[in-house]
Design an enzyme around this catalytic site. Structure first.
Site, mmCIF file in Angstrom:
data_model
loop_
_atom_site.group_PDB
_atom_site.id
_atom_site.type_symbol
_atom_site.label_atom_id
_atom_site.label_comp_id
_atom_site.label_asym_id
_atom_site.label_seq_id
_atom_site.Cartn_x
_atom_site.Cartn_y
_atom_site.Cartn_z
ATOM 1 N N ASP A 21 8.284 18.445 23.216
ATOM 2 C CA ASP A 21 6.912 18.904 23.013
ATOM 3 C C ASP A 21 6.220 18.085 21.930
ATOM 4 O OD1 ASP A 21 4.665 20.436 23.377
ATOM 5 O OD2 ASP A 21 5.376 22.143 22.214
ATOM 6 N N GLY A 22 4.920 17.860 22.101
ATOM 7 C CA GLY A 22 4.124 17.245 21.043
ATOM 8 C C GLY A 22 3.607 15.853 21.333
ATOM 9 N N ASN A 23 3.795 15.349 22.564
ATOM 10 C CA ASN A 23 3.310 13.999 22.880
ATOM 11 C C ASN A 23 1.800 13.877 22.676
ATOM 12 O OD1 ASN A 23 5.885 13.227 23.584
ATOM 13 N ND2 ASN A 23 5.538 13.301 25.781
ATOM 14 N N SER A 66 6.808 20.655 33.692
ATOM 15 C CA SER A 66 6.963 22.022 34.183
ATOM 16 C C SER A 66 6.038 22.273 35.365
ATOM 17 C CB SER A 66 6.644 23.028 33.069
ATOM 18 O OG SER A 66 5.249 23.059 32.802
ATOM 19 N N ASN A 69 2.620 22.525 34.263
ATOM 20 C CA ASN A 69 1.932 21.275 33.911
ATOM 21 C C ASN A 69 1.061 20.736 35.046
ATOM 22 O OD1 ASN A 69 4.655 19.982 31.858
ATOM 23 N ND2 ASN A 69 2.856 21.160 31.279
ATOM 24 N N ARG A 189 13.882 22.257 20.481
ATOM 25 C CA ARG A 189 12.457 22.159 20.826
ATOM 26 C C ARG A 189 11.716 21.463 19.699
ATOM 27 N NH1 ARG A 189 8.201 25.869 24.009
ATOM 28 N NH2 ARG A 189 6.419 24.481 23.682
#
Length: 246
Positions: A21-23, A66, A69, A189
């Site tokens: 997570d966090g791109n 996901s 997404n 995560r």
């Protein structure tokens, strides 16, 4: 002493799962387009896979895309799919070199033909590799997986191949996309969020959870080793008492 030397190789988790997570936030903080964050995120995947093979980790699952997404802007989804194809095509040679086997789980019917073909070719080419197994969770959601498993079992009951009383946890697990894989021992995560986000809900029942504020594009070899060191400090009781373990 380096972090890798600090790891007890006899107490490694068998299976590590990662929510990358966090791109987008990484890119935004640098005034870049979100696609730049995804590109740098691919580099982190490569570095983490190399780190996993260096310590002979058996299984590594990464949450790549996901089902939720698909709701993102079409331009971002198309860019992600294009990046995925080029990344898998480019990395196949390194996977072979490092003896890494690739598997893919998820609702793959929703993927474009070019994406499915590229993934299928890499899965087939690496199928005989015996080192780390890298699992891409792609177009995946745990609720979809559980619903699909329940539907398949219902069909078996309807056909009288099994009875409801014969449905055990072990049998149910065989109808999941992760059949044949051990449950993750450690979930990592990145990005600062502290939730599981519809990822491997059945399989993560007893996993140790490791959250970091670091965005995925900054997560590399040492960060993986730090998470594993955290795991090795945990007492894995599985419902028992400490005294029973001792």
């Amino acid at each position: 002493m380096s972090l890798i030397d600090s790891i007890d190789k006899m107490r490694l988790p068998q299976h590590v799962a990662i929510i990358m997570d966090g791109n987008g936030r990484w890119a935004k903080a640098r005034g870049e387009a979100r696609s730049k964050g995804h590109q740098e995120g691919v580099v982190s995947v490569r570095k983490v896979v190399e780190a996993a093979t260096a310590i002979q980790l058996k299984y590594l699952t990464v949450y790549t895309f996901s089902l939720e997404n698909w709701k993102r802007p079409d331009s971002e989804v198309q860019a992600l799919m294009s990046l995925l194809v080029s990344a898998v095509y480019r990395e196949t040679q390194d996977l072979m070199k490092n003896n890494v086997r690739l598997l893919v789980i998820g609702d793959l019917a929703r993927l474009q033909d070019a994406v499915r073909q590229t993934l299928s070719d890499c899965v087939e080419k690496t199928s005989a590799n015996t080192g780390t197994t890298l699992v891409l969770a792609l177009s995946y959601s745990s609720r979809w997986e559980l619903r699909n498993a329940a539907r398949l079992l219902a069909v078996e009951v309807e056909k009288k191949n099994i009875t409801p009383d014969e449905i055990t946890e072990e049998l149910f697990s065989n109808y999941l996309t992760t059949r044949g894989l051990p449950d993750p021992d450690l979930l990592i995560r990145t990005g600062g969020e502290k939730r599981i986000s519809n990822f491997l809900l059945w399989q993560l029942s007893y996993a140790e959870l490791y959250f970091t504020d670091m965005y995925w594009p900054d997560f590399r070899e040492d960060e993986l080793y730090e998470a594993i060191l955290y795991y090795q400090q945990r007492e894995r009781r599985f419902g028992k008492t400490s005294e029973q373990l001792n």
